[in-house]
Scaffold this active site. Structure first.
Site, PDB file in Angstrom:
ATOM      1  N   ASN A  50     -33.069 -48.778 -29.555  1.00  0.00           N
ATOM      2  CA  ASN A  50     -34.109 -49.394 -28.952  1.00  0.00           C
ATOM      3  C   ASN A  50     -35.640 -49.573 -30.362  1.00  0.00           C
ATOM      4  OD1 ASN A  50     -34.301 -46.508 -29.656  1.00  0.00           O
ATOM      5  ND2 ASN A  50     -35.832 -46.010 -28.371  1.00  0.00           N
ATOM      6  N   PRO A 110     -24.667 -48.629 -36.198  1.00  0.00           N
ATOM      7  CA  PRO A 110     -25.825 -48.660 -35.642  1.00  0.00           C
ATOM      8  C   PRO A 110     -25.214 -48.908 -33.705  1.00  0.00           C
ATOM      9  CG  PRO A 110     -25.407 -50.437 -36.872  1.00  0.00           C
ATOM     10  CD  PRO A 110     -24.526 -49.526 -37.103  1.00  0.00           C
ATOM     11  N   GLU A 157     -31.429 -36.308 -31.432  1.00  0.00           N
ATOM     12  CA  GLU A 157     -32.952 -36.527 -31.574  1.00  0.00           C
ATOM     13  C   GLU A 157     -32.170 -37.078 -29.644  1.00  0.00           C
ATOM     14  OE1 GLU A 157     -35.474 -35.915 -32.564  1.00  0.00           O
ATOM     15  OE2 GLU A 157     -34.180 -35.058 -33.872  1.00  0.00           O
ATOM     16  N   CYS A 203     -38.592 -43.319 -26.867  1.00  0.00           N
ATOM     17  CA  CYS A 203     -38.300 -41.490 -26.807  1.00  0.00           C
ATOM     18  C   CYS A 203     -39.368 -40.879 -26.135  1.00  0.00           C
ATOM     19  CB  CYS A 203     -36.915 -41.784 -27.415  1.00  0.00           C
ATOM     20  SG  CYS A 203     -37.370 -41.237 -29.327  1.00  0.00           S
TER      21      CYS A 203
END
Ligand code: NAD
Length: 517
Positions: free
Chosen positions: A158, A182, A254, A288
């Site tokens: 994202n 990635p 995270e 997020c």
């Protein structure tokens, strides 16, 4: 609508740290706005990871021997290169994510801030520091901060530039090497960020970008590296935490969020309603820390809803490599399906669509209108589950206490936003919220941009923090060196043990009188 040249993607492909890339099957990456092919990257294997880690270990031993101040110079140069190349970076990010230009700029700015902040503070934070020894005069103590070794950075799609390179920066500054994976759908943003780091003078083997599927390449990284920095879903975070636990290596995760906004009855409703558009729909809600639940005092709920839906309806949805649009595309068919499923479920159970509510294939294959719901109830999926898309619900509440209780009634705890009549009241409410960050009078951006403050989640939103001193020191192992001089802890010759123990106890009791103990 200019698409970045194919040569750009061909050049970036050569930076993938896989020896025999030609022998690996290619994965094609398409431009999200149109579905046209941009380029390919090799699909790496566990062996490719092992080879990159072996090279990284050699490079890391030389890198760690360089003073932190010297390492920091690379990142000061990097920041300048990122600024100079910002347009090219935004083009690549937009091409493979489909986000609006300003959301791509958020990534570039985030990277600039991270490079500047960590390059400035690393030499001091990593400096050896003296601490008081157990017994004055007898003991001399210092703490040395050492790198972990090779850090695995597993990144999501994202915010593919800043959530890969932005985390690699502190890890590298701390003296580590980094293996970066990635997401499979967004390799080029990470490669474009890595290219500038090589240009700034970072040895190639110190930052190896290995492309490939998470369960293969990502899992191999956890098996070979010394620390994991993971950003992604709570489900994958759990799986990887178990893998780290089995090896007893540290990790930072995270993860997802279901972030609330609170609007009190004395807030500036017009300002809150306009800002909520950015707070909810940055990167089409695929962020997020963006807002998915809005709790508004009943006295102003209808006014807020009208102003907010008007601002959302006026937002320009579109595909453009410039600032002419406000909201871009979703990234994938899977994302489009999740948003559609959450919306269909809510509407079937009685929610009202106040604006939006439809896919927009007329603009591009994966566009979906920013959508505002009211009347959302507990049994609807979107009440509790992260949609990670352009779907937000408004809930009227009767008091601040009710808003706080509802905001905290979630397994997540990433970010929150508070709009109140005054800053003091906003900050009072902020202290009642169980989230890693709270923005008063904004959605998420100031907390994200305050690189000096730690950022992360509680509950299933994560473990550990990026940014702030914590975001650098998590990539280190402190070593405490304590020397004993003149005498050791045995009784001196001719001194009876009883007497010696009493002397030690007397000294221990009087230590409280000395500063710093
Ligand atoms: P994801 O967990 O599916 O994937 C994230 C990364 O993990 C990708 O690189 C993927 O290839 C890799 N991966 C997947 N399975 C793996 C496995 N078994 N072993 C090793 N690696 C694996 O997440 P996603 O869908 O790409 O990202 C969206 C989620 O990420 C949302 O929940 C969002 O809230 C969260 N997110 C959190 C933050 C944050 O900073 N807290 C930032 C961005 C996204």
């Amino acid at each position: 609508m200019p698409v970045p040249e194919t040569e750009v993607f061909d050049r970036l492909r050569t930076l993938v740290a896989i020896d025999d890339a030609a022998a690996r099957p290619p994965r094609g990456i398409d431009e999200v706005f149109t579905g046209k092919p941009l380029g390919t990257v090799p699909i790496g294997t566990a062996e490719d990871v092992a080879a990159a880690v072996a090279r990284a270990r050699v490079a890391q031993s030389h890198w760690a021997a360089r003073p932190a101040r010297e390492r920091a110079r690379v990142f000061h140069r990097y920041r300048s290169l990122v600024v100079a190349q910002r347009a090219a970076l935004m083009d690549v990010i937009q091409a493979e994510t489909g986000k609006a230009r300003w959301a791509a700029q958020e990534e570039v700015m985030g990277l600039m801030f991270a490079a500047r902040y960590f390059a400035r503070v690393a030499p001091t934070l990593l400096d050896e520091r003296r601490v008081p020894g157990a017994f004055p005069v007898l003991n001399r103590a210092f703490v040395d901060v050492r790198p972990k070794g090779v850090v695995a950075v597993i990144a999501p799609w994202n915010y593919p530039l800043v959530l890969s390179l932005g985390d690699a920066i502190p890890a590298l500054l701390a003296g580590n090497a980094v293996i970066l994976k990635p997401d499979s759908s967004t390799p080029f943003s990470a490669l474009a960020g890595a290219e500038l780091l090589y240009r700034a003078g970072l040895p190639r083997d110190l930052l190896a970008v290995v492309t490939g599927p998470g369960p293969v390449v990502g899992a191999a990284m956890v098996d070979c590296c010394d620390y994991l920095m993971f950003t992604g879903s709570s489900a994958t975070g759990r799986t990887l935490a178990q893998r780290c636990g089995a090896r007893l290596i540290g990790f930072s995760a995270e993860l997802g969020g279901k972030n609330p906004m609170i609007v009190t009855d004395d807030a500036d409703i017009g300002r809150a309603a306009r800002a909520a558009v950015r707070a909810c729909f940055s990167n089409a809600g695929q962020l997020c820390i963006s807002i998915e639940r809005i709790y508004v005092h009943r006295a102003v709920a209808e006014e807020f809803t009208e102003k907010f839906t008007a601002a959302v309806s006026a937002a320009r949805l579109g595909a453009a490599y410039d600032n002419s649009v406000d909201i871009g595309s979703l990234i994938s068919a899977a994302q489009l399906r999740t948003v559609t499923d959450h919306l269909t479920d809510a509407v079937a159970k009685g929610a009202q669509v106040r604006t939006g509510g439809a896919a927009r294939p007329d603009i591009g294959p994966l566009f979906f209108e920013p959508t505002v719901l009211t009347g959302v109830t507990e049994e609807m999926v979107c009440a509790r589950e992260e949609t990670f898309g352009p779907l937000v619900s408004i809930y009227p509440v009767d008091s601040v206490a009710e808003a706080v209780a509802a905001a905290n009634d979630t397994e997540y705890g990433l970010n929150a936003s508070v709009w109140a009549g005054g800053l003091a009241e906003g900050e009072r409410i902020a202290r009642l919220l169980k989230t890693g960050t709270v923005c008063v009078n904004e959605g998420y951006a100031p907390a994200w941009g305050t690189t000096a403050a730690p950022m992360g989640g509680t509950g299933i939103s994560g473990v550990g923090r990026r940014h702030g001193p914590e975001g650098l020191l998590e990539y280190t192992e402190p070593q405490s060196v304590v020397s004993t001089r003149f005498l050791n802890l045995d009784p001196p010759p001719l001194v009876p043990r009883d007497l010696w123990q009493r002397v030690l106890m007397t000294i221990a009791r009087s230590l409280r009188l000395l500063p710093g103990r």
